[in-house]
Design a protein around this motif. Structure first.
Motif, mmCIF file in Angstrom:
data_model
loop_
_atom_site.group_PDB
_atom_site.id
_atom_site.type_symbol
_atom_site.label_atom_id
_atom_site.label_comp_id
_atom_site.label_asym_id
_atom_site.label_seq_id
_atom_site.Cartn_x
_atom_site.Cartn_y
_atom_site.Cartn_z
ATOM 1 N N THR A 18 -19.742 34.101 30.675
ATOM 2 C CA THR A 18 -18.340 34.281 31.028
ATOM 3 C C THR A 18 -17.623 35.238 30.093
ATOM 4 O O THR A 18 -16.798 36.019 30.523
ATOM 5 N N ASN A 20 -15.402 34.355 28.226
ATOM 6 C CA ASN A 20 -14.036 33.865 28.230
ATOM 7 C C ASN A 20 -13.984 32.489 27.577
ATOM 8 O O ASN A 20 -13.347 31.581 28.090
ATOM 9 N N ARG A 23 -14.906 29.408 29.744
ATOM 10 C CA ARG A 23 -14.196 29.195 31.001
ATOM 11 C C ARG A 23 -14.592 30.276 31.987
ATOM 12 O O ARG A 23 -14.848 31.416 31.603
ATOM 13 N N PRO A 24 -14.617 29.943 33.253
ATOM 14 C CA PRO A 24 -14.922 30.991 34.241
ATOM 15 C C PRO A 24 -13.783 31.998 34.325
ATOM 16 O O PRO A 24 -12.620 31.664 34.076
ATOM 17 N N LYS A 25 -14.120 33.221 34.656
ATOM 18 C CA LYS A 25 -13.102 34.255 34.763
ATOM 19 C C LYS A 25 -12.233 33.989 35.979
ATOM 20 O O LYS A 25 -12.697 33.529 37.007
ATOM 21 N N THR A 26 -10.947 34.263 35.843
ATOM 22 C CA THR A 26 -10.014 34.018 36.930
ATOM 23 C C THR A 26 -9.543 35.340 37.507
ATOM 24 O O THR A 26 -9.567 36.372 36.842
#
Length: 89
Positions: A18, A20, A23-26
């Motif tokens: 990721t 990030n 966290r998954p990218k938004t």
């Protein structure tokens, strides 16, 4: 020999990469105006002379010893930079 020396570390070969902090990218859903600010809402940066004037005011009016020390040290470092410290003593 302890059991700790027998534990093999696991390489990260599974899951999403990721970048990030886990966290998954938004997605922004097409909002491309992120980070823009109207020019009217930005105040100009404080000049060094205005900053030093404010430090003198803080030095005169503050009752907190820690705040007075901070203002004194800021004024002192400015005067040393501008070669005025020795003349003031």
């Amino acid at each position: 020999m302890t059991n700790l020396s027998k534990i093999k570390t696991k390489l990260r070969t599974e899951g999403n990469v990721t970048g990030n902090f886990g966290r998954p990218k938004t997605r922004t859903n097409g909002n491309t105006d992120l980070g823009y600010t109207a020019r009217e809402s930005i105040s100009p940066p404080t000049t060094q002379s205005e900053y030093i004037q404010r430090m003198y005011e803080v030095l005169d009016t503050a009752t907190d010893l820690k705040l007075q020390r901070f203002a004194y040290n800021e004024i002192r470092s400015y005067m040393i930079q501008t070669n005025q410290w020795r003349n003031a003593l």
